[in-house]
Design an enzyme around this catalytic site. Structure first.
Site, mmCIF file in Angstrom:
data_model
loop_
_atom_site.group_PDB
_atom_site.id
_atom_site.type_symbol
_atom_site.label_atom_id
_atom_site.label_comp_id
_atom_site.label_asym_id
_atom_site.label_seq_id
_atom_site.Cartn_x
_atom_site.Cartn_y
_atom_site.Cartn_z
ATOM 1 C CE LYS A 47 -0.302 -0.255 5.063
ATOM 2 N NZ LYS A 47 -1.156 -0.654 6.197
ATOM 3 N NE ARG A 143 -6.717 0.034 11.021
ATOM 4 C CZ ARG A 143 -5.485 -0.144 10.546
ATOM 5 N NH1 ARG A 143 -4.691 0.905 10.369
ATOM 6 N NH2 ARG A 143 -5.025 -1.337 10.260
ATOM 7 C CE1 TYR A 275 9.070 31.864 1.653
ATOM 8 C CE2 TYR A 275 9.519 29.497 1.627
ATOM 9 C CZ TYR A 275 9.079 30.654 0.992
ATOM 10 O OH TYR A 275 8.655 30.579 -0.297
ATOM 11 C CG MET A 322 6.082 23.013 -2.002
ATOM 12 S SD MET A 322 4.719 23.788 -2.875
ATOM 13 C CE MET A 322 3.677 24.322 -1.542
HETATM 14 C C1 LIG Z 1 -0.312 -1.602 6.879
HETATM 15 C C2 LIG Z 1 -0.799 -2.912 7.358
HETATM 16 C C3 LIG Z 1 0.086 -3.995 7.486
HETATM 17 C C4 LIG Z 1 1.583 -3.852 7.367
HETATM 18 O O1 LIG Z 1 2.056 -3.181 8.515
HETATM 19 P P1 LIG Z 1 3.610 -3.092 8.881
HETATM 20 O O2 LIG Z 1 3.612 -2.645 10.284
HETATM 21 O O3 LIG Z 1 4.207 -2.096 7.954
HETATM 22 O O4 LIG Z 1 4.193 -4.433 8.693
HETATM 23 C C5 LIG Z 1 -0.458 -5.225 7.787
HETATM 24 N N1 LIG Z 1 -1.790 -5.389 7.995
HETATM 25 C C6 LIG Z 1 -2.662 -4.360 7.916
HETATM 26 C C7 LIG Z 1 -4.102 -4.605 8.171
HETATM 27 C C8 LIG Z 1 -2.191 -3.083 7.612
HETATM 28 O O5 LIG Z 1 -3.066 -2.065 7.556
#
Ligand SMILES: *Cc1c(COP(=O)(O)O)cnc(C)c1O
Length: 378
Positions: A47, A143, A275, A322
């Site tokens: 991701k 979550r 800045y 930036m």
């Molecule tokens: C992002 C995520 C992972 C991977 O997490 P890491 O700590 O980077 O290994 C695994 N499972 C879920 C559900 C996640 O959201």
């Protein structure tokens, strides 16, 4: 991030880029394989553009070395991954709008069922074929996920006609902690998930693939023996933080972050840089402008941070802008075009994120899509 271009073109033109070492990715996968059971497979978490590493290039390498299961956060990421040619399983860890589930089917993806209510809305849809899904179970992260306590709800999800359950998983929320309280909490999460699994198995539900552990679940709860582990950050060769872990892997960072010197000037004592005029020179100072800024993912809070240029360490001075930042090159032989390393070699993502009170996951995943991507093999 730009797809890989001709190497020469990148060397000649790119202002800021990440360098990806795919040999190190392979090395890290092998390290992870050493500590998980033989029958457990790796579901590679790619991701957020593979935590800033470039989802396509990382996933293709992973597929080449035998990884067949991938996880992303969003439908868009999953479609991009499929379109890039990945043939393996792709699990969407996040919520997908009900109206978009047709694309999950079209691209042969797997959707997470985020709770009972979501499953019920899906049951009312008229889909072309069954939606492949993993059920997310909430065991304390609060979550996403249906509560492990709601066994009847979970059973009814299995019975929904247009959902094909391929797996069930939960996520740990303090698995990186060394504190007894947190270890007890995590063991409770694991036990509650296991009892649910056992109850469902007794009642002859076909659960599919079962999984719990992300990176720190692997490092601190290696005794678990499930169908998948879901490593993200450790696959990229870095730890999230400095916590002690049961298992130590010999990880090698996959990513370096580099940019170029674009302009050099001398300033007098009492002149300021950038800045807000936060930095004031106390003597005449040679200043180099470097073509990377907070829009590229360098946190603005890193003003004062260390960089490396021509084998010397030096400091970022003044507020990061930036699109650029300034460094002190008073005692360094520097010319326009020289390469500045912001992450890599002796400058560790872990040290930077620790100084910024965050974790490497955040630092790396925020590296911007304006960065070019260069694959190196050494
Ligand atoms: C992002 C995520 C992972 C991977 O997490 P890491 O700590 O980077 O290994 C695994 N499972 C879920 C559900 C996640 O959201």
């Amino acid at each position: 991030m730009n797809q890989v271009k001709e190497k020469e073109e990148i060397l000649l033109t790119d202002r800021a880029w990440v360098e990806i070492n795919l040999n190190n990715l392979t090395h890290n996968i092998n390290e992870i394989k050493k500590v998980i059971p033989k029958s457990t497979k790796i579901m590679a978490v790619v991701k957020a553009n593979a935590y800033g590493h470039g989802m396509t290039i990382i996933s293709k390498k992973l597929e080449e070395i035998g990884i067949n299961d991938f996880a992303v956060a969003t439908l868009k990421e999953a479609i991009d991954l499929r379109k890039s040619g990945i043939r393996g399983n792709i699990l969407i860890l996040g919520y997908t709008d009900i109206n978009d589930l047709k694309y999950v089917i079209k691209y042969d993806l797997i959707q997470t069922i985020v709770d009972y209510e979501y499953a019920i809305s899906i049951s009312k849809l008229n889909l072309d074929s069954k939606l492949k899904a993993h059920i997310k179970i909430n065991t304390g992260m609060n979550r996403l996920g249906e509560s492990y306590k709601n066994i009847d709800n979970i059973k009814s999800i299995f019975k929904i006609n247009n959902i094909d359950i391929k797996g069930m998983y939960t996520h740990l929320c303090v698995s990186d902690s060394e504190y007894l309280d947190d270890i007890n909490f995590t063991n409770n999460q694991i036990n509650n998930f296991y009892s649910l699994v056992n109850r469902l198995k007794q009642d002859k539900f076909n659960l599919g693939k079962i999984h719990i552990q992300a990176s720190y679940g692997i490092l601190n709860y290696p005794e678990l023996n499930l169908d998948y582990v879901r490593p993200g950050i450790i696959m990229y060769g870095v730890y999230s933080n400095n916590s002690k872990t049961k298992i130590k892997l010999n990880l090698k960072p996959v990513l370096s972050l580099k940019a170029r010197v674009t302009s050099i000037k001398e300033i007098e004592a009492n002149e300021s840089v950038s800045y807000g005029r936060i930095f004031k020179a106390n003597k005449s100072t040679k200043v180099a402008h470097v073509s990377i800024g907070y829009a590229d993912g360098i946190p603005r809070e890193l003003s004062d941070g260390i960089v490396r240029i021509n084998n010397k360490f030096t400091k970022i001075i003044g507020k990061i802008c930036m699109d650029g930042l300034m460094i002190d090159v008073s005692n360094i032989d520097v010319k326009v075009g020289d390469i500045v390393t912001l992450i890599g070699n002796d400058i560790k993502a872990l040290d930077i994120s620790k100084n910024l009170n965050t974790i490497t996951n955040e630092l790396l995943s925020r590296l911007g899509n304006r960065l070019a991507l260069k694959v190196v093999n050494y």
